[in-house]
Design a protein around this motif. Structure first.
Motif, short mmCIF file in Angstrom:
data_model
loop_
_atom_site.label_atom_id
_atom_site.label_comp_id
_atom_site.label_asym_id
_atom_site.label_seq_id
_atom_site.Cartn_x
_atom_site.Cartn_y
_atom_site.Cartn_z
N THR A 163 0.83 -1.21 0.00
CA THR A 163 0.00 0.00 0.00
C THR A 163 0.86 1.26 0.00
O THR A 163 0.52 2.26 -0.65
N VAL A 214 0.48 7.59 -6.15
CA VAL A 214 -0.74 8.33 -6.42
C VAL A 214 -0.59 9.79 -5.99
O VAL A 214 -0.99 10.72 -6.72
N LEU A 260 -4.01 4.95 -10.26
CA LEU A 260 -5.29 5.42 -9.73
C LEU A 260 -6.32 4.29 -9.70
O LEU A 260 -7.10 4.16 -8.75
N GLY A 261 -6.32 3.45 -10.74
CA GLY A 261 -7.24 2.33 -10.76
C GLY A 261 -6.97 1.35 -9.65
O GLY A 261 -7.90 0.85 -8.99
N TRP A 278 -5.49 1.99 -6.82
CA TRP A 278 -5.84 2.62 -5.53
C TRP A 278 -7.35 2.56 -5.30
O TRP A 278 -7.82 2.25 -4.20
N LEU A 279 -8.13 2.84 -6.32
CA LEU A 279 -9.58 2.80 -6.17
C LEU A 279 -10.06 1.38 -5.86
O LEU A 279 -10.98 1.17 -5.05
N ALA A 280 -9.43 0.40 -6.51
CA ALA A 280 -9.84 -0.99 -6.27
C ALA A 280 -9.51 -1.42 -4.84
O ALA A 280 -10.32 -2.07 -4.17
N GLY A 295 -8.81 0.67 -2.21
CA GLY A 295 -9.50 1.48 -1.24
C GLY A 295 -10.98 1.20 -1.18
O GLY A 295 -11.62 1.36 -0.14
N GLY A 296 -11.54 0.73 -2.32
CA GLY A 296 -12.98 0.48 -2.37
C GLY A 296 -13.42 -0.60 -1.41
O GLY A 296 -14.56 -0.60 -0.91
N ARG A 297 -12.53 -1.56 -1.13
CA ARG A 297 -12.91 -2.65 -0.23
C ARG A 297 -13.21 -2.14 1.18
O ARG A 297 -14.02 -2.72 1.88
N ALA A 301 -13.82 1.36 1.62
CA ALA A 301 -14.68 2.52 1.51
C ALA A 301 -16.15 2.13 1.34
O ALA A 301 -17.05 2.80 1.86
N TRP A 302 -16.42 1.01 0.62
CA TRP A 302 -17.79 0.65 0.32
C TRP A 302 -18.64 0.38 1.57
O TRP A 302 -19.75 0.92 1.69
#
Length: 483
Positions: free
Chosen positions: A105, A112, A468-469, A471-473, A475-477, A479-480
């Motif tokens: 991470t 990023v 960025l993709g 990080w979003l993948a 972080g989404g785990r 953040a969701w």
């Protein structure tokens, strides 16, 4: 208190790793104290620790900004410190108490934050961590594939490995992390076996002219001649006696062209606003510059101004004809208010080859030089006026960017700076000539020409969407559920 002290130690180590202190080896451990300090902390506490580290880091690194006033230095430091603060907070949040996650991470999040610093109208890509390795051939070879941001990722990965091993208090893990660090540092000190990009089939003699006129002082003296104040390239406003400055600067430019001619230069580059006047419209001056440079195939690139106002580079052919005019596109945020940006960015065809022109601040953006090389530029010419920095670390920090632009593109770089540091750089990022800070002179050398571009030119654009993709993948785990 100990955590805050550790964060401040990271800021100090990172600041010392950059020019002009140039203790680049400290970058490989500079983040370790901060990573240890945020271990097990909530995101808010980690943000504060990262911000503290950033205040120390950028407060020292950007010390040259005090020449623009104390408020400018403070504001810039506070804003830039938000990036390491965000890095620390996100590291703590995504790790979620699992130290092993830091190994992947931390490099990703750092990449990023650096990419975000190079994007948008307020971008300020100063102090990218990979720049600390601008004197290390093996890291420049790596940059030819992954760019300066990829070098940053490697540095952060080593820092994370050391921090995880130390915090886990496992002798085996500590030994492995120490071995990785030692191997990296040793490799960093060994010259690469081959250049970042193959040398071209031919060479061309190039020259950079450094007149050394202090733009901050109306009574500045350059090479024994009095110079009036220049047109301010930071604010775009003419200084007192700007007409006299144009005459003096024209004389210095002609003298520099004559000296470049004596060295056999086929390409002569003068710095940003070398002549603070509309050179493109001054036919006698253009012809005089061409005659001074001499030769039927000599190309002259001179920094000037143009109506708008615009900050431009005028490219002159052997007869003084205008081969092309490049207007600076990436303006300094707030610093160049009122200056009209250019709208074209393409190599300029000349007898010396296709030139990719960058003016001052633009050389700090990897994407701009990458696009020029992709579009056929055979050489990158950087015109800058770093006299506003004085003799602080700013000129050296700015010059480090040009070294990486050569390595990333596999193109030679001719950097002409008003007060320094002017450099002639091989396609592998190794300088072959340099004019010291606050001295006047002309440097000339033969540089390789015409080799293939570095791999980074072809696929370097993937860094942004991939990082960025990812990080979003990741972080989404986390953040969701929160959403």
């Amino acid at each position: 208190g100990l955590r805050l002290l550790a964060a401040a130690a990271s800021g100090l180590l990172l600041a010392l790793a950059f020019p002009a202190r140039d203790l680049g080896v400290l970058a490989w451990v500079g983040l370790v104290p901060l990573l240890l300090a945020i271990d097990g902390q909530p995101a808010a506490a980690a943000f504060r620790l990262g911000w503290g580290a950033g205040l120390v880091w950028f407060g020292i690194l950007l010390g040259w900004a005090r020449s623009f006033g104390l408020p400018a230095w403070v504001a810039l430091t506070v804003l830039m410190a938000l990036f390491p603060a965000a890095f620390a907070a996100l590291c703590a949040w995504l790790a979620d108490g699992r130290r092993g996650r830091l190994l992947w991470t931390a490099p990703l999040l750092w990449v990023v934050t650096e990419l975000l610093r190079t994007a948008g109208p307020l971008a300020f890509p100063w102090g990218l961590l990979g720049l600390t390795q601008y004197r290390v051939p093996s890291m420049l070879a790596l940059a030819s594939v992954v760019g300066v941001v990829g070098v940053s990722a490697l540095i952060v990965a080593v820092n994370a490995a050391v921090a995880v091993a130390v915090r886990a208090r496992r002798p085996a893990g500590s030994a492995v992390a120490t071995a990785v660090l030692a191997a990296t540092v040793i490799a960093a000190g060994v010259p690469a076996g081959s250049p970042a990009a193959p040398a071209g089939p031919r060479h061309r003699v190039v020259a950079a002219v450094q007149p050394n006129v202090d733009p901050r002082r109306p009574d500045a003296v350059a090479t024994g001649r009095p110079a009036a104040s220049l047109v301010c390239t930071v604010c775009g406003a003419p200084g007192s006696g700007s007409a006299g400055a144009a005459q003096v600067q024209a004389g210095l430019a002609l003298e520099g062209a004559v000296r470049a001619r004596a060295a056999g230069a086929q390409l002569v580059v003068l710095p940003e606003t070398a002549i603070p006047a509309d050179v493109g419209a001054d036919v006698p001056l253009r012809r005089a510059l061409a005659r001074a440079a001499g030769g039927a195939t000599v190309t002259v690139v001179v920094g000037a101004t143009a109506p708008g106002p615009r900050n431009v580079a005028v490219v002159l052919g052997p007869g003084g004809e205008v081969l092309g005019v490049y207007a600076k596109r990436r303006l300094v945020p707030f610093g160049e208010a009122g200056v009209v940006p250019g709208d074209r960015s393409a190599p300029i065809a000349t007898p010396a080859g296709a030139l990719g022109v960058l003016i001052c601040y633009e050389s700090a953006f990897p994407a701009m030089s990458r696009r020029l090389a992709r579009d056929g530029a055979e050489v990158l010419v950087v015109l800058t006026n770093d006299g506003w920095f004085g003799d602080a670390g700013g000129p050296a920090q700015h010059a480090a960017h040009a070294v990486f632009r050569a390595a990333e593109t596999g193109r030679p770089v001719v950097r002409a700076a008003n007060t320094g540091v002017s450099m002639l750089i091989r396609p592998d990022g190794r300088p072959v000539a340099r004019q010291p800070l606050e001295t006047a002179g002309v440097i000339a050398a033969a540089l390789p020409w015409g080799g293939p571009p570095a791999p980074y030119v072809r696929w370097g654009w993937l860094w942004e969407p991939a990082a960025l993709g990812a990080w979003l993948a990741l972080g989404g785990r986390r953040a969701w559920p929160a959403l």
